[in-house]
Design an enzyme around this catalytic site. Structure first.
Site, short mmCIF file in Angstrom:
data_model
loop_
_atom_site.label_atom_id
_atom_site.label_comp_id
_atom_site.label_asym_id
_atom_site.label_seq_id
_atom_site.Cartn_x
_atom_site.Cartn_y
_atom_site.Cartn_z
N THR A 21 16.25 4.95 27.39
CA THR A 21 16.15 3.59 27.95
C THR A 21 14.92 3.37 28.82
O THR A 21 14.80 2.32 29.44
CB THR A 21 17.41 3.27 28.78
OG1 THR A 21 17.47 4.20 29.86
CG2 THR A 21 18.67 3.36 27.95
N LYS B 112 -9.38 2.60 -2.05
CA LYS B 112 -9.65 2.01 -0.73
C LYS B 112 -10.98 2.53 -0.18
O LYS B 112 -11.22 3.74 -0.18
CB LYS B 112 -8.50 2.38 0.21
CG LYS B 112 -8.49 1.68 1.55
CD LYS B 112 -7.22 2.06 2.33
CE LYS B 112 -7.07 1.29 3.62
NZ LYS B 112 -5.79 1.61 4.32
N ILE C 164 19.22 -2.90 34.22
CA ILE C 164 18.72 -3.82 33.19
C ILE C 164 18.24 -3.09 31.94
O ILE C 164 18.43 -3.58 30.82
CB ILE C 164 17.59 -4.71 33.79
CG1 ILE C 164 17.09 -5.74 32.79
CG2 ILE C 164 16.42 -3.86 34.27
CD1 ILE C 164 18.01 -6.90 32.63
N GLU D 290 0.83 -1.21 0.00
CA GLU D 290 0.00 0.00 0.00
C GLU D 290 0.87 1.26 0.00
O GLU D 290 1.89 1.32 0.69
CB GLU D 290 -0.85 -0.05 1.28
CG GLU D 290 -1.84 1.09 1.44
CD GLU D 290 -2.65 0.94 2.74
OE1 GLU D 290 -2.35 0.01 3.54
OE2 GLU D 290 -3.56 1.75 2.96
N CYS E 267 -5.73 -3.24 2.42
CA CYS E 267 -5.55 -3.32 3.88
C CYS E 267 -6.87 -3.30 4.66
O CYS E 267 -7.56 -4.29 4.72
CB CYS E 267 -4.60 -2.21 4.33
SG CYS E 267 -3.65 -2.65 5.81
#
Lengths: 556, 556
Positions: free
Chosen positions: B402, B114, B300, B41, B150
């Site tokens: 992060t 569409k 982490i 698309e 879609c």
């Protein structure tokens, strides 16, 4: 028939508070003789509640408030007309309509669903609402009233939508339009001209009630009005303030008795001032803050932000911090002092030299070489940003950032540095407009002048020795015309567009294609900065933020 | 009939580059025997070009590329099917359609518009496009081909839209669907199941071609496929990579010859890994960057970001900076070193103690008292943010932030501090998922382990003596369930939703209403931080960013 126009400043999401305000206005209107009192679009939720509309608890809370208001209409003894989200029964599509509710005698007497859902520029109603498909003309005391909700009235030339809801209210005695129509330059007058033209075209007397107040970036100016079936305005309410006023409608003549008509702002600068001070005041109040802090460089942008803030929320709620660095001119501190004295603003002084020395040494120790020129410049801006945020954290003051639209367009601003802030008041004013507004303030508020030295100095970020903005950028009068053409184009007011278009044509005809392209590339490449910028108070038809949504990881 | 599925990674806005890639894939498909080659698309503009679609020069550029591709189809000698924006002739509404174009023999042979325009979650197509209203079945070499774009295929139960474009292609021999279907947890398999179910329901063989690659926050996983009229999958293309493969369609039997079927990721962590590494790789490439830099705290979150970055773009393109401060544990530096050694990532060391001392002294000199605890904590985070940005400016490296979804939800992050970055890879992973993905990486890439010490230590921002996250927040397994319920709710995969709902019900039944409310208030009050956060790579059905649009100056 006595009709009250209730022009309220609602807070988005505060359903209980908005319902209480609505009922309080209704009681006052009743006391003043109103039979019907008209509020703005989505009055209970405030406009625009965004994805709160998808939250089940939020919808339930609004439903409860809607019933509470309907019940209260009996005791108050008036007919209330206001906007609310209501459930769709279509069985497909979005679960709710953007509706107009008529409440009287303790119950909901009629509901009309908005047919045209704006989904362009800052509007995104197709995200949350299903369009209605039927007009409503409803009789109250023998008066046939037709309804419109905001965008319903704007399909003048049939180019935007297939339907034209004006057609559906033909034959009514009177039209009531409820709205949340934001303001930008020229909009208040243009809006009234459009609706009075259409009222005359369809020969319909009109009551137009608009929301007032600022929500995030968007300011709503009020200026509700009533006009006769020939388009003559018989009453206009205040701009940029709450207002409650009645108009007397005479059915036999289908006309309103003349009433007060508040004036529009007479100049572009007066409009900007009203828009920005309301924008600042409401953002501070609606985020639960009281005070603001601004980095004062001694330049025109920060001076104007300080002036606007002092005039919006009082100088006692404004703090300035001057943060001289190694390349700051003496005027940076001295002019800040003069400004803050004129406005009675507290001025703190936080020199950044020590931090800069630390950063230079730490950088070299970590990276193994001295930082580049750009790095050194940004370090200074970020140390200042850190100082402002420290004050903000400590005192609970909202940081106002000071970047204007020229700078925000080309990325002449340091992310996490001078861009820091909860709100940016100048981000929709080109640099040339910053000067014009500062001069207007000096004319309009002679007791609190912005010092002449600030108005007269050449713009400089003062991040390198002898630096001037014009070393990196075209002169602002040139840059601003290019930007207007590239960023706003045909969305500019017609004359401004013609001027910008001719200006750019002349540049291209004079071999300046590289300059025009360079500006566009600066705009494109700085999209990542704008994506992380604080909300900018919208002033022009196309503002950065939801009004201009561009990709970052892109090539164009 | 030999049909090639061309699963391309297009760059938004890069019309010339996308057209060149499209033609190159088409030539290769022809060389491999294809008669028809199918792209995704909005192939020429990339999906989604946002307000570039409103720019006249952009539309003109796409029009030129469209004609160029159509012309080239003659020389290549295949039929091309691809998505492009085309002009609407309706006379009202949006000026363009989101279309599918069939090009062959040097001309545009057919165009389909569409019909269903997604305008929810991350989708905003009603902003730019007018819906089509007619289906198209078009014959190529005796094969009647129906088309879908879609969202056209997603109205399975009729709840979303009034129309169902599947009905309009009944009677075709074959359906071709072109798509830009983004991926989130469970989506690749769910999407294929939906389309194969509907192919079987309507007894239609189906060729489904999806875009692949990341654009800003959104990752498209590819996984294009072909299935028979009973829904049997006969070919599936790669996930998260470009691919070009042909399927052989037999008209008499209306079925595809069996071909390779690439597998889906077998675990949630494998999916997250694929999603995030492609997200990082494409964001870096499509913003024109090469390298990234990450602040390494020894915790982490930063360890996982470094691991993902090293595995996505190679450790030689990744730099870590450890920035120990006054309250950092020894592990902050030591564990960062161990991690970077394991991954062969360059590690720089930039202690912030000197800057912190300067800031404390300068604050007290400016403000007249010592900074509050919160101010001191944020100062440290902002000094680190400043160091990262200095490196970024100096080397041209993209900062990856992060913060995970748990932190971003409740605002446990410092704006202009650890939130700094061009891209946030973990912002859609709850803290509990951060651990799971880190452990998965250690199992899947044993040569490059994240050190056990990092996985085992209690989460801490290390901004105050002895500080632990759980001093300010509920334990993450509790917090994450509350957040899933409050932020994603019914948009969660069914089982996750049931689990979160029961978890919160139990909390409420056990007198923990205050906790649940406190979490919600933290989410609401930190909206201003998320508004200024870098793009977050979307992993779950409801991610922060365009998928969750909430007001800031609001009360709820």
């Amino acid at each position: 028939m006595n009709i009250a126009l209730a022009q309220c400043n609602f807070t988005v999401g505060d359903i209980a508070g908005n319902a209480a305000k609505l009922l309080s206005f209704a009681r006052q209107a009743k006391a003043e003789g109103a039979e019907i009192v008209v509020f703005s679009e989505l009055a209970l939720t405030g406009y625009y509640p965004m994805d709160l509309l998808d939250e089940p608890w939020f919808v339930a809370r609004q439903e409860a408030a809607l019933n509470e208001v309907a019940t209260a209409s009996a005791a108050i003894g008036v007919t209330l007309v206001f906007g609310a989200a209501t459930a769709s029964t279509k069985g497909y599509g979005k679960p709710r309509y953007n509706s107009l509710v008529v409440a009287e005698n303790g119950r909901i007497a009629a509901v009309y669903h908005k047919q045209l859902l704006p989904t362009y520029n800052i509007f995104d109603e197709a995200r949350h609402f299903e369009p209605g498909s039927e007009s409503l003309v409803w009789a109250l005391n023998g008066v046939k009233i037709g309804f419109l909700i905001c965008e319903d009235g704007w399909n003048e030339d049939g180019a935007q939508y297939q339907a034209n809801p004006w057609e559906g209210v033909r034959g009514a005695d009177l039209v009531i339009a409820i709205n949340a129509s934001p303001s930008d330059i020229g909009k208040p007058k243009r809006r009234e001209q459009l609706f009075t033209r259409l009222a005359a075209k369809y020969a319909l007397p009109l009551v137009y009630v608009n929301q007032v107040g600022a929500n995030d970036s968007i300011v709503y100016d009020g200026h509700s009005f009533a006009c006769n079936s020939d388009g003559t305005v018989r009453a206009r309410m205040a701009g940029f303030a709450e207002d409650l006023r009645s108009v007397q409608f005479d059915l036999p003549s289908r006309s309103f008795a003349p009433a007060l008509a508040a004036p529009f702002d007479d100049t572009r600068e007066a409009f900007m001032f009203a828009q920005l001070t309301l924008g600042i005041r409401d953002y501070v109040a609606k985020t639960g803050m009281k005070t603001v802090v601004v980095g004062s460089s001694g330049g025109i942008d920060s001076a104007l932000v300080l002036a606007l803030a002092a005039l919006a929320i009082g100088p006692e709620n404004v703090t300035a911090i001057t943060m001289p660095g190694p390349y700051s001119s003496p005027g940076s501190v001295l002019d800040s002092r003069a400004l803050c004295e004129n406005f009675a603003i507290e001025l703190l002084e936080w020199p950044i030299g020590g931090g800069f020395d630390w950063a230079l040494g730490a950088f070299e120790a970590a990276v193994g070489e001295a930082p580049s020129k750009l790095t050194r410049e940004n370090l200074q801006a970020r140390l200042r940003g850190l100082a402002l945020m420290a004050y903000s954290n400590h005192r609970g003051a909202l940081v106002l950032s000071t970047g204007n639209k020229s700078e925000m367009s080309v990325g002449y601003a340091t992310l996490y540095g001078d861009m820091n802030g909860g709100l940016n008041p100048l981000g929709d004013l080109y640099k040339t407009e910053v000067y014009a507004l500062a001069q207007w303030i000096n004319r309009s508020f002679p007791a609190t002048p912005i010092p002449a030295a600030i108005l007269e100095k050449a713009p400089s970020a003062e991040l390198a020795p002898g630096q001037k903005d014009e070393d990196s950028l075209p002169p602002y009068p040139v840059l601003d015309e290019i930007l207007k053409y590239q960023i706003e184009g045909e969305r500019l007011p017609h004359e401004e567009y013609q001027q910008a278009r001719h200006f750019v044509s002349d540049l291209l005809a004079n071999g300046q294609e590289a300059l025009v392209k360079r500006v566009w590339q600066m705009v494109a490449k700085s999209e990542f900065k704008r994506r992380q910028a604080p909300p900018i108070i919208r002033v022009r038809a196309r503002a950065f933020g939801s009004g201009r949504q561009m990709p970052v990881a892109a090539k164009y």
